[in-house]
Design an enzyme around this catalytic site. Sequence first.
Site, PDB file in Angstrom:
ATOM      1  N   VAL A  16       0.830  -1.208   0.000  1.00  0.00           N
ATOM      2  CA  VAL A  16       0.000   0.000   0.000  1.00  0.00           C
ATOM      3  C   VAL A  16       0.866   1.261   0.000  1.00  0.00           C
ATOM      4  O   VAL A  16       0.657   2.173  -0.803  1.00  0.00           O
ATOM      5  CB  VAL A  16      -0.915   0.021   1.257  1.00  0.00           C
ATOM      6  CG1 VAL A  16      -1.657   1.352   1.365  1.00  0.00           C
ATOM      7  CG2 VAL A  16      -1.902  -1.136   1.217  1.00  0.00           C
ATOM      8  N   GLY A  17       1.850   1.296   0.901  1.00  0.00           N
ATOM      9  CA  GLY A  17       2.665   2.498   1.039  1.00  0.00           C
ATOM     10  C   GLY A  17       3.366   2.863  -0.253  1.00  0.00           C
ATOM     11  O   GLY A  17       3.419   4.047  -0.629  1.00  0.00           O
ATOM     12  N   TYR A 137      -4.276 -10.187  15.009  1.00  0.00           N
ATOM     13  CA  TYR A 137      -4.191  -9.083  14.041  1.00  0.00           C
ATOM     14  C   TYR A 137      -5.476  -8.253  14.081  1.00  0.00           C
ATOM     15  O   TYR A 137      -5.442  -7.024  14.136  1.00  0.00           O
ATOM     16  CB  TYR A 137      -3.974  -9.705  12.664  1.00  0.00           C
ATOM     17  CG  TYR A 137      -3.971  -8.795  11.475  1.00  0.00           C
ATOM     18  CD1 TYR A 137      -2.885  -7.974  11.202  1.00  0.00           C
ATOM     19  CD2 TYR A 137      -5.035  -8.794  10.568  1.00  0.00           C
ATOM     20  CE1 TYR A 137      -2.872  -7.158  10.069  1.00  0.00           C
ATOM     21  CE2 TYR A 137      -5.026  -7.999   9.436  1.00  0.00           C
ATOM     22  CZ  TYR A 137      -3.943  -7.179   9.192  1.00  0.00           C
ATOM     23  OH  TYR A 137      -3.934  -6.381   8.066  1.00  0.00           O
ATOM     24  N   LYS A 141      -6.153  -4.315  15.088  1.00  0.00           N
ATOM     25  CA  LYS A 141      -6.769  -3.347  14.156  1.00  0.00           C
ATOM     26  C   LYS A 141      -7.989  -2.676  14.786  1.00  0.00           C
ATOM     27  O   LYS A 141      -8.218  -1.477  14.587  1.00  0.00           O
ATOM     28  CB  LYS A 141      -7.159  -4.044  12.846  1.00  0.00           C
ATOM     29  CG  LYS A 141      -5.962  -4.490  12.019  1.00  0.00           C
ATOM     30  CD  LYS A 141      -5.212  -3.293  11.512  1.00  0.00           C
ATOM     31  CE  LYS A 141      -4.027  -3.640  10.650  1.00  0.00           C
ATOM     32  NZ  LYS A 141      -3.242  -2.461  10.297  1.00  0.00           N
ATOM     33  N   PRO A 164      -9.992  -1.461   4.396  1.00  0.00           N
ATOM     34  CA  PRO A 164     -10.003  -2.019   3.036  1.00  0.00           C
ATOM     35  C   PRO A 164     -10.225  -3.529   3.028  1.00  0.00           C
ATOM     36  O   PRO A 164      -9.869  -4.228   3.972  1.00  0.00           O
ATOM     37  CB  PRO A 164      -8.593  -1.717   2.509  1.00  0.00           C
ATOM     38  CG  PRO A 164      -7.910  -0.895   3.538  1.00  0.00           C
ATOM     39  CD  PRO A 164      -8.640  -1.099   4.821  1.00  0.00           C
ATOM     40  N   THR A 165     -10.789  -3.982   1.938  1.00  0.00           N
ATOM     41  CA  THR A 165     -10.906  -5.409   1.694  1.00  0.00           C
ATOM     42  C   THR A 165      -9.539  -5.966   1.281  1.00  0.00           C
ATOM     43  O   THR A 165      -8.524  -5.283   1.390  1.00  0.00           O
ATOM     44  CB  THR A 165     -11.976  -5.645   0.600  1.00  0.00           C
ATOM     45  OG1 THR A 165     -12.212  -7.033   0.525  1.00  0.00           O
ATOM     46  CG2 THR A 165     -11.524  -5.106  -0.761  1.00  0.00           C
ATOM     47  N   ASN A 166      -9.495  -7.216   0.750  1.00  0.00           N
ATOM     48  CA  ASN A 166      -8.214  -7.805   0.321  1.00  0.00           C
ATOM     49  C   ASN A 166      -7.613  -6.994  -0.818  1.00  0.00           C
ATOM     50  O   ASN A 166      -8.300  -6.674  -1.781  1.00  0.00           O
ATOM     51  CB  ASN A 166      -8.433  -9.227  -0.193  1.00  0.00           C
ATOM     52  CG  ASN A 166      -9.099 -10.084   0.840  1.00  0.00           C
ATOM     53  OD1 ASN A 166      -8.503 -10.423   1.853  1.00  0.00           O
ATOM     54  ND2 ASN A 166     -10.363 -10.404   0.613  1.00  0.00           N
ATOM     55  N   LEU A 167      -6.319  -6.708  -0.686  1.00  0.00           N
ATOM     56  CA  LEU A 167      -5.627  -5.895  -1.688  1.00  0.00           C
ATOM     57  C   LEU A 167      -4.621  -6.747  -2.445  1.00  0.00           C
ATOM     58  O   LEU A 167      -4.159  -7.766  -1.937  1.00  0.00           O
ATOM     59  CB  LEU A 167      -4.889  -4.755  -0.984  1.00  0.00           C
ATOM     60  CG  LEU A 167      -5.757  -3.901  -0.064  1.00  0.00           C
ATOM     61  CD1 LEU A 167      -4.888  -2.976   0.780  1.00  0.00           C
ATOM     62  CD2 LEU A 167      -6.766  -3.089  -0.881  1.00  0.00           C
ATOM     63  N   HIS A 180      -0.567 -13.483   0.829  1.00  0.00           N
ATOM     64  CA  HIS A 180      -2.025 -13.567   0.690  1.00  0.00           C
ATOM     65  C   HIS A 180      -2.370 -14.418  -0.530  1.00  0.00           C
ATOM     66  O   HIS A 180      -1.492 -14.868  -1.266  1.00  0.00           O
ATOM     67  CB  HIS A 180      -2.613 -12.167   0.530  1.00  0.00           C
ATOM     68  CG  HIS A 180      -2.620 -11.375   1.800  1.00  0.00           C
ATOM     69  ND1 HIS A 180      -1.892 -10.228   1.966  1.00  0.00           N
ATOM     70  CD2 HIS A 180      -3.266 -11.571   2.982  1.00  0.00           C
ATOM     71  CE1 HIS A 180      -2.094  -9.739   3.186  1.00  0.00           C
ATOM     72  NE2 HIS A 180      -2.915 -10.538   3.824  1.00  0.00           N
TER      73      HIS A 180
HETATM   74  N1  LIG Z   1      -2.476  -6.417   1.919  1.00  0.00           N
HETATM   75  C1  LIG Z   1      -3.784  -6.479   2.110  1.00  0.00           C
HETATM   76  O1  LIG Z   1      -4.495  -7.299   1.494  1.00  0.00           O
HETATM   77  C2  LIG Z   1      -4.471  -5.528   3.084  1.00  0.00           C
HETATM   78  C3  LIG Z   1      -5.863  -5.591   3.181  1.00  0.00           C
HETATM   79  C4  LIG Z   1      -6.508  -4.730   4.057  1.00  0.00           C
HETATM   80  C5  LIG Z   1      -5.789  -3.833   4.816  1.00  0.00           C
HETATM   81  N2  LIG Z   1      -4.422  -3.805   4.708  1.00  0.00           N
HETATM   82  C6  LIG Z   1      -3.715  -2.848   5.574  1.00  0.00           C
HETATM   83  O2  LIG Z   1      -2.955  -1.963   4.784  1.00  0.00           O
HETATM   84  C7  LIG Z   1      -1.772  -1.594   5.489  1.00  0.00           C
HETATM   85  C8  LIG Z   1      -0.551  -1.854   4.607  1.00  0.00           C
HETATM   86  O3  LIG Z   1      -0.520  -3.232   4.267  1.00  0.00           O
HETATM   87  P1  LIG Z   1       0.456  -3.790   3.131  1.00  0.00           P
HETATM   88  O4  LIG Z   1      -0.248  -4.903   2.463  1.00  0.00           O
HETATM   89  O5  LIG Z   1       1.012  -2.670   2.347  1.00  0.00           O
HETATM   90  O6  LIG Z   1       1.600  -4.442   4.046  1.00  0.00           O
HETATM   91  P2  LIG Z   1       3.129  -4.702   3.647  1.00  0.00           P
HETATM   92  O7  LIG Z   1       3.283  -4.804   2.184  1.00  0.00           O
HETATM   93  O8  LIG Z   1       3.579  -5.838   4.489  1.00  0.00           O
HETATM   94  O9  LIG Z   1       3.845  -3.362   4.122  1.00  0.00           O
HETATM   95  C9  LIG Z   1       3.935  -3.042   5.475  1.00  0.00           C
HETATM   96  C10 LIG Z   1       4.975  -1.988   5.654  1.00  0.00           C
HETATM   97  O10 LIG Z   1       5.122  -1.737   7.058  1.00  0.00           O
HETATM   98  C11 LIG Z   1       6.495  -1.633   7.353  1.00  0.00           C
HETATM   99  N3  LIG Z   1       6.754  -2.017   8.735  1.00  0.00           N
HETATM  100  C12 LIG Z   1       6.451  -3.182   9.344  1.00  0.00           C
HETATM  101  N4  LIG Z   1       6.889  -3.173  10.603  1.00  0.00           N
HETATM  102  C13 LIG Z   1       7.489  -1.971  10.803  1.00  0.00           C
HETATM  103  C14 LIG Z   1       8.155  -1.365  11.892  1.00  0.00           C
HETATM  104  N5  LIG Z   1       8.303  -2.010  13.073  1.00  0.00           N
HETATM  105  N6  LIG Z   1       8.659  -0.116  11.739  1.00  0.00           N
HETATM  106  C15 LIG Z   1       8.540   0.543  10.565  1.00  0.00           C
HETATM  107  N7  LIG Z   1       7.920   0.024   9.490  1.00  0.00           N
HETATM  108  C16 LIG Z   1       7.412  -1.224   9.602  1.00  0.00           C
HETATM  109  C17 LIG Z   1       7.177  -2.592   6.400  1.00  0.00           C
HETATM  110  O11 LIG Z   1       8.525  -2.245   6.265  1.00  0.00           O
HETATM  111  P3  LIG Z   1       9.586  -3.232   5.500  1.00  0.00           P
HETATM  112  O12 LIG Z   1       9.172  -3.206   4.058  1.00  0.00           O
HETATM  113  O13 LIG Z   1      10.885  -2.608   5.745  1.00  0.00           O
HETATM  114  O14 LIG Z   1       9.390  -4.578   6.143  1.00  0.00           O
HETATM  115  C18 LIG Z   1       6.346  -2.373   5.136  1.00  0.00           C
HETATM  116  O15 LIG Z   1       6.870  -1.292   4.399  1.00  0.00           O
HETATM  117  C19 LIG Z   1      -1.760  -2.403   6.782  1.00  0.00           C
HETATM  118  O16 LIG Z   1      -2.260  -1.625   7.827  1.00  0.00           O
HETATM  119  C20 LIG Z   1      -2.723  -3.528   6.494  1.00  0.00           C
HETATM  120  O17 LIG Z   1      -3.355  -3.983   7.660  1.00  0.00           O
HETATM  121  C21 LIG Z   1      -3.737  -4.616   3.850  1.00  0.00           C
END
Ligand SMILES: NC(=O)c1ccc[n+]([C@@H]2O[C@H](COP(=O)([O-])OP(=O)(O)OC[C@H]3O[C@@H](n4cnc5c(N)ncnc54)[C@H](OP(=O)(O)O)[C@@H]3O)[C@@H](O)[C@H]2O)c1
Length: 311
Positions: A16-17, A137, A141, A164-167, A180
């Site tokens: 996401v980021g 988890y 949240k 958000p739903t599954n991304l 995932h």
């Molecule tokens: N993926 C999905 O399907 C989904 C669905 C619904 C909601 N979300 C929500 O969307 C958000 C982003 O998810 P995502 O899928 O983008 O996850 P992701 O790809 O795993 O990215 C998570 C990011 O958080 C960073 N991070 C983790 N621990 C950290 C720490 N201790 N200090 C600083 N940074 C840290 C990671 O850094 P590194 O890269 O350095 O490890 C990574 O950049 C989350 O809140 C998640 O719950 C995701």
Amino acid sequence: MEFNSSIYVAGHNGLVGSALVKKLKNYGYNNVIIVDRHRLDLTSQTEARRFFNVQRPEYVFLAAAKVGGINYNKSYPADFMYDNLMIQSNVIDSAYRSNVKKLMFLGSACIYPKITPQPISEDYLLTAPLEETNEGYAIAKIAGLKMCQKYREQYGFNAISVMPTNLYGPRDNFNIDQCHVIPAMIWKFHNAKKNNLKEVTLFGDGSPTREFLHVDDLADLLIFLMNNYDENDHINIGSPRPYSIKELAEIVSSIVGWEGEIIWDTSKPNGTPLRQLDSSKLNDLGWMPTITLESGIHNTYRWFLENTNGV
Ligand SMILES: NC(=O)c1ccc[n+]([C@@H]2O[C@H](COP(=O)([O-])OP(=O)(O)OC[C@H]3O[C@@H](n4cnc5c(N)ncnc54)[C@H](OP(=O)(O)O)[C@@H]3O)[C@@H](O)[C@H]2O)c1
């Protein structure tokens, strides 16, 4: 947000980021702050407070979290709970203390009960037990969402929560032990094609239904909500329609170009049987996604081929 506002994207290397940083820059936001995790561990209150005191961002997208699929959640339930509680508490509290104008917390659709009427409205939160495979988890949240509300109530802090739903999309985690469902299927079908395998085993019986949203659509929406949504209540982010895991497997295998037999391993958990978010609140704001599941998976598979060593 103004184009020169200072905007901190926590979790900029993640799915996401990274999409968010790209989209913000494309729109012309020219003061986006990012810091690698090895320089700023957000589970540390000291590091988080120091960062906010020095940088003083005006807007914060909280997309840093410990995230993963069913297996990863089941294997590390304590880490999922601890890391997420720490990251979000540190970021929300430090943001409030350093006078951030507005913060957006990213939750997840898994905050809702395992068995609940469909589509799932925002009001169904905390009405029945959660799915046990990712309870740690989900509880974290829910705590994040409530924390945003309590900081608004007590301090008038403008913190909003989106669910958000599954991304899926480019830069997803393709580690087969952690990922995932969409990256897992891409990995498995690609591996089968490359090694001429006739069978691929997938978890569960294929019956659960899920929605999927491409991360570029999400990034667009998050910017829209940062600029247009200031409510205390959290808001669902769904997709136009749900797909069964079986349907999804057919779409992914055909895009990858593998033709074999899928074996459904029913000894593995299915997860929540049905999950479709009620996105009417979001739709009332006039936003709709534009990327179809098929074109989004094409684009994700292309990224996988170009950016990973494959399998
Ligand atoms: N993926 C999905 O399907 C989904 C669905 C619904 C909601 N979300 C929500 O969307 C958000 C982003 O998810 P995502 O899928 O983008 O996850 P992701 O790809 O795993 O990215 C998570 C990011 O958080 C960073 N991070 C983790 N621990 C950290 C720490 N201790 N200090 C600083 N940074 C840290 C990671 O850094 P590194 O890269 O350095 O490890 C990574 O950049 C989350 O809140 C998640 O719950 C995701």
